[in-house]
Write a protein that holds these residues in place. Sequence first.
Motif, short mmCIF file in Angstrom:
data_model
loop_
_atom_site.label_atom_id
_atom_site.label_comp_id
_atom_site.label_asym_id
_atom_site.label_seq_id
_atom_site.Cartn_x
_atom_site.Cartn_y
_atom_site.Cartn_z
N ALA A 196 9.63 6.23 4.03
CA ALA A 196 8.92 6.79 5.19
C ALA A 196 9.87 7.02 6.36
CB ALA A 196 7.78 5.86 5.61
N LYS A 240 4.38 12.50 12.57
CA LYS A 240 4.32 11.07 12.82
C LYS A 240 4.57 10.78 14.31
CE LYS A 240 6.46 9.75 8.38
NZ LYS A 240 7.61 9.03 7.81
N SER A 260 0.82 -1.22 0.00
CA SER A 260 0.00 0.00 0.00
C SER A 260 0.85 1.26 0.00
CB SER A 260 -0.91 0.03 1.23
OG SER A 260 -0.12 0.13 2.42
N THR A 315 1.89 2.59 2.67
CA THR A 315 1.63 3.25 3.94
C THR A 315 2.12 2.38 5.10
OG1 THR A 315 -0.34 4.31 3.03
CG2 THR A 315 -0.14 4.25 5.44
N TRP A 369 4.96 13.47 7.58
CA TRP A 369 4.44 13.03 6.30
C TRP A 369 4.69 14.11 5.24
CZ3 TRP A 369 3.47 8.09 6.63
CH2 TRP A 369 2.98 7.55 7.81
#
Length: 377
Positions: free
Chosen positions: A348, A359, A296, A298, A353
């Motif tokens: 990431a 985060k 994904s 994510t 973000w």
Amino acid sequence: MKPLRIVGTTLLATALTIPLVAPATAASLERHQPPGHAKKDTLRAAAPKGFVIGTAVAGGGHHESQPYPDPFTSDEPYRAALAREFSSVSPENQMKWEYIHPERDRYNFAAADAIVDFARRNRQVVRGHTLLWHSQNPAWLEQGGFSKEELREILREHIFTVVGRYKGRIQQWDVANEIFDGEGNLRTQENIWIRELGPGIIADAFRWTREADPKAELFFNDYGVESINAKSDAYLALIKDLRAQGVRVDGFSAQAHLSMRYGFPADLADNLRRFSRLGLETAITELDVRMDLPESGTPTDEQLATQAEYYQRTLDACLSVRGCDSFTIWGFTDKYSWVPVFFPAEGAATVMWDDLTRKPAYFALQDSLKEASNCRR
């Protein structure tokens, strides 16, 4: 040698026509603030007195191949967060040889000047990065076929020109960067300075930098030195040797580019203390924590929690060591992170973000900074 040409004034003036700081209004600052957080609820506000929390300033390098303009000069919300959140800045690429000294007889100071000026206006200190390195050197230097005498003079002149230009405005300089391999051996083939001039050039670089700016703190900087290992042992031995020769070395810094594929370097604090016991400053200079992303794209909650733990443990290690008063993350938003370009399966890696919302890693850092502030009162 031909007279040196220094480029900077015109390009700097052009860059400064785009505001380098978000408009100084409450509405502007509030617009970029995540909901539910006061303006003073930032990393720099949370940090203990005398402890600087920094970030790399995005620009150059991988950014030039990405589908966006230069972040520092074009992204106002990015600059607003840069000013609001951090008390220290490090040029990501803008002070490296290929950018600041692109031709033998020409310097281009525009980008570096803009960062140093931005820092002054926002009451930030600057880490200079870097003077002697094996990477990101211009072709004219690497392929110039210079004699040893010419090469030595090129390095000397570069240090006096660059360090001298920013005299009194740089808190710490990464004088020698990544000079050892993973086995603790000097990079005698990759590093043009060591290969052509021998290990003694390292001491010369420190002497010249000291002469060019006596007040700047002078550091060795490297990755893979977070633990007690062959590489960090090599730095410890070299620093002892240099100091025995009367060469002033002020500090040792661990970059801390970490990956969740590997365990956390649990002996980080013990390793930093070895250098602290020599009377050296220590620092974390390039922290990010990358991870393997799911299909994904994510991260899972579990991944974010582990990342936050890595960030917090790195900061806690630094805070626990006397003289570790400089802590820098290598970029603060995934939007401009170098990680996906160089590690395509990972990403990431930062504390925000793309849209600059925070985060869990951000809040982990903030919690540790606040706790340290309370303990030091």
